[in-house]
Design a protein around this motif. Structure first.
Motif, mmCIF file in Angstrom:
data_model
loop_
_atom_site.group_PDB
_atom_site.id
_atom_site.type_symbol
_atom_site.label_atom_id
_atom_site.label_comp_id
_atom_site.label_asym_id
_atom_site.label_seq_id
_atom_site.Cartn_x
_atom_site.Cartn_y
_atom_site.Cartn_z
ATOM 1 N N SER B 298 -10.631 19.932 20.393
ATOM 2 C CA SER B 298 -11.182 21.291 20.287
ATOM 3 C C SER B 298 -12.272 21.608 21.298
ATOM 4 O O SER B 298 -13.206 22.344 20.988
ATOM 5 C CB SER B 298 -11.774 21.510 18.885
ATOM 6 O OG SER B 298 -10.920 21.049 17.894
ATOM 7 N N GLU B 301 -11.612 25.283 22.396
ATOM 8 C CA GLU B 301 -11.610 26.043 21.144
ATOM 9 C C GLU B 301 -13.033 26.223 20.595
ATOM 10 O O GLU B 301 -13.417 27.307 20.145
ATOM 11 C CB GLU B 301 -10.753 25.292 20.110
ATOM 12 C CG GLU B 301 -10.577 26.014 18.783
ATOM 13 C CD GLU B 301 -9.890 25.155 17.714
ATOM 14 O OE1 GLU B 301 -10.048 23.919 17.734
ATOM 15 O OE2 GLU B 301 -9.202 25.736 16.866
ATOM 16 N N THR B 302 -13.806 25.147 20.647
ATOM 17 C CA THR B 302 -15.168 25.191 20.104
ATOM 18 C C THR B 302 -16.064 26.116 20.915
ATOM 19 O O THR B 302 -16.860 26.873 20.355
ATOM 20 C CB THR B 302 -15.745 23.761 20.055
ATOM 21 O OG1 THR B 302 -14.930 22.989 19.184
ATOM 22 C CG2 THR B 302 -17.178 23.750 19.557
ATOM 23 N N PRO B 493 -12.601 26.566 15.433
ATOM 24 C CA PRO B 493 -12.408 25.526 14.410
ATOM 25 C C PRO B 493 -13.056 25.876 13.067
ATOM 26 O O PRO B 493 -12.782 25.236 12.090
ATOM 27 C CB PRO B 493 -13.116 24.308 15.022
ATOM 28 C CG PRO B 493 -14.242 24.909 15.819
ATOM 29 C CD PRO B 493 -13.736 26.244 16.321
ATOM 30 N N GLN B 494 -13.886 26.880 13.029
ATOM 31 C CA GLN B 494 -14.628 27.189 11.790
ATOM 32 C C GLN B 494 -13.783 28.048 10.860
ATOM 33 O O GLN B 494 -12.897 28.768 11.303
ATOM 34 C CB GLN B 494 -15.935 27.907 12.139
ATOM 35 C CG GLN B 494 -15.830 29.409 12.396
ATOM 36 C CD GLN B 494 -15.184 29.760 13.732
ATOM 37 O OE1 GLN B 494 -14.793 28.891 14.489
ATOM 38 N NE2 GLN B 494 -15.050 31.044 14.020
ATOM 39 N N VAL B 502 -17.178 22.390 9.693
ATOM 40 C CA VAL B 502 -17.631 22.721 11.048
ATOM 41 C C VAL B 502 -18.915 23.549 10.952
ATOM 42 O O VAL B 502 -18.970 24.565 10.254
ATOM 43 C CB VAL B 502 -16.550 23.520 11.806
ATOM 44 C CG1 VAL B 502 -17.087 24.004 13.150
ATOM 45 C CG2 VAL B 502 -15.302 22.678 11.996
ATOM 46 N N HIS B 508 -20.120 32.858 15.962
ATOM 47 C CA HIS B 508 -18.878 32.606 15.208
ATOM 48 C C HIS B 508 -18.503 33.866 14.431
ATOM 49 O O HIS B 508 -19.348 34.479 13.781
ATOM 50 C CB HIS B 508 -19.072 31.468 14.202
ATOM 51 C CG HIS B 508 -18.791 30.106 14.764
ATOM 52 N ND1 HIS B 508 -19.146 28.941 14.130
ATOM 53 C CD2 HIS B 508 -18.175 29.723 15.904
ATOM 54 C CE1 HIS B 508 -18.757 27.909 14.854
ATOM 55 N NE2 HIS B 508 -18.175 28.352 15.938
#
Lengths: 532, 532
Positions: B298, B301-302, B493-494, B502, B508
C-alpha cells in the motif's frame, strides 16, 4: 543503616562469588505473579531500602542499581542505602537488561531467582542474553540467604470458607465448568495465580494486604471416565486445618506448599499432559514441566471474570453500601473543612474513610491503598498520601478520593472528586473538565450492544474519551480494569482500553474511570464499577 | 442460447483436454484486482450467462458450477445457461475449492488464469491444493480462447491529463513523496492497481465504468545518486498519444501493456530489488519476480488516501454541488409523486438523478450504479433497480437513494432516505429508526481526537451504532469506506469498521453510512462523506 547496607551487599556478593555469578537480578515479584506482594517477598525493600511497589535490582561485583518509575524517583533517592544508584524506568533510559549486557562479558553468568519471573517473559529475556552469549542461571533468591532469620515468615493465617450466599456456585460445580472448558485436552491443569485458586475452592485468605488470597498452588484433575474431578492443593497444612471436612467433600488433597516442584518433576516423567498458563506460571516451575506442558491461557481467570447471578447481586449490594459510606465521608468533610482548626489531611481523611467503610458488618478492609489527594497532588495519578507530611485538606481546592473496600459480597473501587467551594469556587475550566469526564463515565456505563457481536473494551474506549477529545483534553491511563468479587481489585482478562480485544460477556465487571489531570494544579477522576 | 451454452462448455472442455486439465476455474476479476471490471473481462457473463458482480466458476469434464452470493440467487437462477448449476457462497455451503477437491483426484491438474488472482491469496489456495496432492497450473484464460473474435476489445479510449487545480500536486512531487517512503529499500516499485497509477501520474481514463482509470502497469524507479525519478508505463500507446510532451516532462517511458511480463522476467534475472504489493499484484506477474520481490504494501495507496489541501477543497466543493442536485431531485419527487400518473419508477428516478448531476460542468458521470429503492426493496442493501420491472415510486413508502458522481474536483457518495407522507405517514418505529441512524451519522462526523493518538476506524465504529444498539437494532454492513478524489468510490487503506486498524490522518475521506433494514418492509440509510 549505612554499614548494614554495605554489609548486605557484601553478603550478596559473597553468595554470587560462590556461584560464579557476575551479576544477580531481583524483582518486586512473588512466585505467583501477584500484583501486590507479602512482607516476606519484599526483598527489594530489605536489600536496598526502597519500599515502592515497582523495582528491579541488579547487583554486580562493584555496582548495585535499582530501577523504578516516575512515581517513586523522589522517595527512592531518599530511601536507597549506601552503595545503590537509582535508575529511571523510561523509554529513553538504559534498561536493566541493557545494563547487564554492558556489565557482563561473553560466557559469564547472570543469576536470577526464576520463581520471580513468568515463564513466557523469561523466555524472551533468556533469548536476549543468549544472543549476547551470556548465560542466565536459575538460583535461590540470594536476598533470602542474606536476610536469613530476619526475613518475615510466610503468613500462617487461617483460610476461610466463603459461604454459597456470596459465591453462588459450589466448588464441585466450578470443577465441572473448568473440566468442560478443558474438554479432555489435558490430564491436569496447574493453577498458580492466587485469586484463581481462591475462586475455584470458594476460599479466602489474608496473606497479602488488600487481596483476600492465600499462598498455594493447585493442580486440578478433570478425571477420566469416572468424571470425578479432584484437586491437589499445595499449602501449609496449618492454614487449612479447620477445613478438613470441607476439603474432603470437594475432593481436595492437601500437600505441603513446597512439594509442588517435586510433583511437577514426577509429572514430567509420566506420560500425562499438564496444562498451564505460561503468562502466569513462574519460570522455575516451568523448567520442570516444559516438555509436557500444554499452553492453556486464562482458563480459570476467564470463567471467574463472568460473575454469576449471586456475585452480580453481591457486587450491586456492596457498591450501594460503599457509596453510602462515601457520601457520609464527603458530608463529614463538607462540615469539617469549614472549621479553621479541622486538622484533617490527605492521610487522616483516607483513614476516616476506611473507618466508615469498616462499620459495614460485611467489610473486610480496604481493597487497595487509598488515593486521597488535594490540589496539585490530585494530578499525580498514583499518589498515595504519606502518613507523615500529607497535605492538609481544604475547601478551596479540588479533592480526589479513589478508594475501595473488600466485602464478603464483593469488591469495590470508587473515585469521587469534589470541591467544597470555601473562599474559592472551582474555575470555569475545572467545571468544564469535570463535566466532560462525567459525560464519558455516563456514556460508557450506558452502552448497550447486541450479544451476537463480539464487542470488547477496545470497541468502546472512545466513549469515555470523546467529550474530552472534543476540546483537546485526554487522560494518560486506561479507562477501566476488571474487578474481582471479594477478590483482587484488578483482575482480567477483560478491561476497557483501545488494546483489549477480549469479548465482553454478561457478568463481566469493569471500572469506568476517565479523568483529567492538569500537572501542578488539579486532578479529576470519576469512577464507578459497571457490569455487563 | 441453450445450444450455445452447451457449445461454449464443450469448447472449454476441449481446451482443458488439450492441456490435461481435470478442472478449470475462472473468477470475476481482472489482472489489476479491480472492484469493477471492463466488458472484455466479463468472462463469467460470457461463459455462463450470469452477469452479476460476484461469481466464481468451476468447469470439470462433466459439470459446471457458478458460485455467487445472496444478492444474486434469483437472477443467477434465471440467467445461467444449460449445463450450469448455481452454488451459494455461504458459510454453511460447499466452497469452490472444496468442490474442486472433491472432483479432482490426486496427481491431477487444475487450471487457473493466474492473472485473475492476487499473489498472496493464490499462495494460500495453492497450499491448500498442494496438501491434497492436486497441482494448480497457470493457464491462459480458456474463456478468452472460446470467446475469440466476439470478445470486446480492451478500450482504446484516450487518457486525459488532470489539471493541477484539481490534483494539487505535480507528478514530479508525487515521485519525490513515493521515493521518500521507499527510502532506498528497493531499486524499483511495481504498481499494478489502476487508481494508484492514475493518481501518481495525474491522469484519468474511461476504461472501467464508474472508475476513471485506464489499463496499465507502472514501474517507478526512485533513481540512484542523481535522484532523478522515472517511470515506465505499460499501456497501449494510442491511449496516450496526445500526452507525449507531458509524459516526457515527468520522465515517463511508454511501452506496450503486454511487455510487463517480459520486463519482469528480465528484472528477476538482474541483481536489482523490486517492491510490490502481494495483496494486489496478480499471481501470474508474481511468478516472474517471486525471487527478487520485496513486499511493499500500500505504498502509493497510503499516500493517495491522505488528500492534499487542493483535493480536500475539491471534495468539499463537489459534495456541496452534489447535495444541491440531490435536493433538486427530492424536491422534484415531492411534487411529481403527488400526481397519480407520474410514471416514475426506481430506475427512471435514478436516471433523473444522474441527469441532474450531469448539469454540473465538472461532472463526469455517476461514481457507481445507483441504489434507488422503494418500500421493501430499500431493505435490500445492494439493490440496483432493473431497467425493466423496477417498482413504481410512491409517497406512501420510504424511498432510499444511494448514489454518487464523478467530478473533476472529487468523487461523491451520498445516501438520503425520505418518506413523502402521501396517504400514509411513516410509522413511529420508522421515525425512531431514522432518528437513531441520523444520531449515529452525526456522532461519527463530529468526533475529534488527539493527533498524537493512533486512532483508527476500529476505535470509532461504535459511535455510528450505539444509538441503534440501545434499542436492539443494528446494521449488517461496514460503517464507512475510503473515497477517492475523482477516482474510485471505494479506496483504502482506511475505513470505518471494527476491524480496520489503519491510523486515520488528516485528509482521509471516508463515508459515514449507518442504516437500519427491516426485511420485507423498509430500509433506512443516511450517508455523507466525511474528512479527517
Amino acid at each position: 543503616m549505612v554499614e548494614q547496607g554495605n554489609a548486605k551487599l557484601s553478603a550478596i556478593r559473597a553468595e554470587m562469588a560462590s556461584r560464579d555469578l557476575e551479576c544477580f537480578v531481583c524483582f518486586h515479584m512473588d512466585a505467583h505473579n501477584s500484583e501486590y506482594i507479602a512482607p516476606c517477598d519484599e526483598r527489594i525493600a530489605y536489600i536496598s531500602g526502597f519500599d515502592g511497589s515497582n523495582g528491579i535490582v541488579v547487583v554486580t561485583k562493584d555496582d548495585a542499581r535499582m530501577w523504578t518509575d516516575g512515581r517513586y524517583y523522589l522517595s527512592a533517592e531518599k530511601q536507597l542505602e549506601e552503595g545503590w544508584k537509582m535508575m529511571k524506568w523510561e523509554a529513553t533510559e538504559q534498561t536493566w537488561f541493557a545494563f547487564v549486557d554492558a556489565q557482563v562479558e561473553k560466557g559469564q553468568k547472570v543469576g536470577i531467582d526464576f520463581t520471580q519471573y513468568p515463564a513466557k517473559s523469561m523466555k524472551t529475556r533468556t533469548e536476549f542474553f543468549k544472543k549476547k552469549d551470556i548465560e542466565v542461571v536459575s538460583v535461590p533468591n540470594l536476598v533470602d540467604l542474606v536476610w536469613g532469620a530476619e526475613r518475615p515468615v510466610r503468613s500462617e493465617g487461617k483460610v476461610q470458607l466463603l459461604a454459597k450466599e456470596y459465591t453462588g456456585q459450589d466448588t464441585l460445580d466450578k470443577y465441572e465448568t473448568v473440566a468442560k472448558k478443558l474438554d479432555g485436552s489435558v490430564d491436569a491443569l496447574l493453577v498458580t495465580t492466587l485469586d484463581d485458586i481462591a475462586w475455584l475452592l470458594n476460599l479466602r485468605g489474608n496473606d497479602i494486604e488488600y487481596n483476600p488470597v492465600f499462598f498455594s498452588y493447585l493442580i486440578f484433575y478433570p478425571g477420566k471416565e469416572d468424571k470425578k474431578h479432584s484437586v491437589t492443593l499445595y499449602i501449609s497444612a496449618g492454614k487449612v486445618s479447620d477445613l478438613k471436612d470441607y476439603l474432603e467433600s470437594v475432593n481436595v488433597t492437601v500437600v505441603p506448599y513446597e512439594q509442588i516442584a517435586e510433583d511437577l518433576v514426577n509429572f514430567a516423567e509420566s506420560d500425562l499432559k499438564i496444562g498451564a498458563d505460561v503468562d502466569q506460571l513462574n519460570a522455575e516451575l516451568h523448567r520442570h514441566i516444559k516438555d509436557v506442558i500444554v499452553e492453556k491461557s486464562s482458563i480459570v481467570e476467564t470463567i471467574k471474570a463472568a460473575k454469576n447471578t449471586t456475585e452480580q447481586a453481591g457486587m450491586r449490594a456492596c457498591n450501594v453500601r460503599d457509596c453510602a459510606a462515601i457520601m457520609k465521608y464527603f458530608a463529614f468533610l463538607e462540615e469539617e473543612l469549614k472549621k479553621p482548626d479541622h486538622g484533617l489531611d490527605e492521610y487522616s481523611g483516607a483513614m476516616k474513610m476506611n473507618h466508615l467503610r469498616s462499620l459495614d458488618p460485611l467489610n473486610r478492609g480496604p481493597s487497595f491503598e487509598s488515593i486521597s489527594s488535594i490540589g496539585a497532588n490530585a494530578a499525580i495519578i498514583h499518589y498515595a498520601p504519606p502518613k507523615e507530611g500529607a497535605e492538609k485538606l481544604n475547601n478551596d481546592e479540588i479533592y480526589l478520593l479513589d478508594s475501595g473496600g473488600q466485602y464478603l459480597d464483593g469488591t469495590t473501587d470508587i473515585t469521587r472528586t469534589a470541591h467544597f467551594s470555601g473562599s474559592k469556587a472551582p474555575t470555569a475550566f475545572q467545571k468544564e473538565a469535570y463535566t466532560r469526564v462525567l459525560l464519558g463515565v455516563l456514556d460508557l456505563e450506558r452502552i448497550v450492544w447486541p450479544s451476537t457481536s463480539a464487542i470488547s473494551g477496545a470497541d468502546m474506549d472512545i466513549l469515555a474519551r470523546r467529550h474530552l477529545w472534543a476540546v483537546g483534553l485526554d487522560f494518560k491511563h486506561g479507562t477501566g480494569h476488571g474487578v474481582g468479587s471479594y477478590l483482587n481489585v484488578h483482575e482480567g482478562p477483560q478491561n476497557i482500553s483501545r488494546y483489549n480485544k477480549v469479548k465482553l460477556v454478561e457478568g463481566h465487571c469493569v471500572s469506568d474511570e476517565p479523568g483529567y489531570y492538569k500537572d501542578g494544579e488539579f486532578g479529576i477522576r470519576i469512577e464507578n464499577v459497571i457490569m455487563v
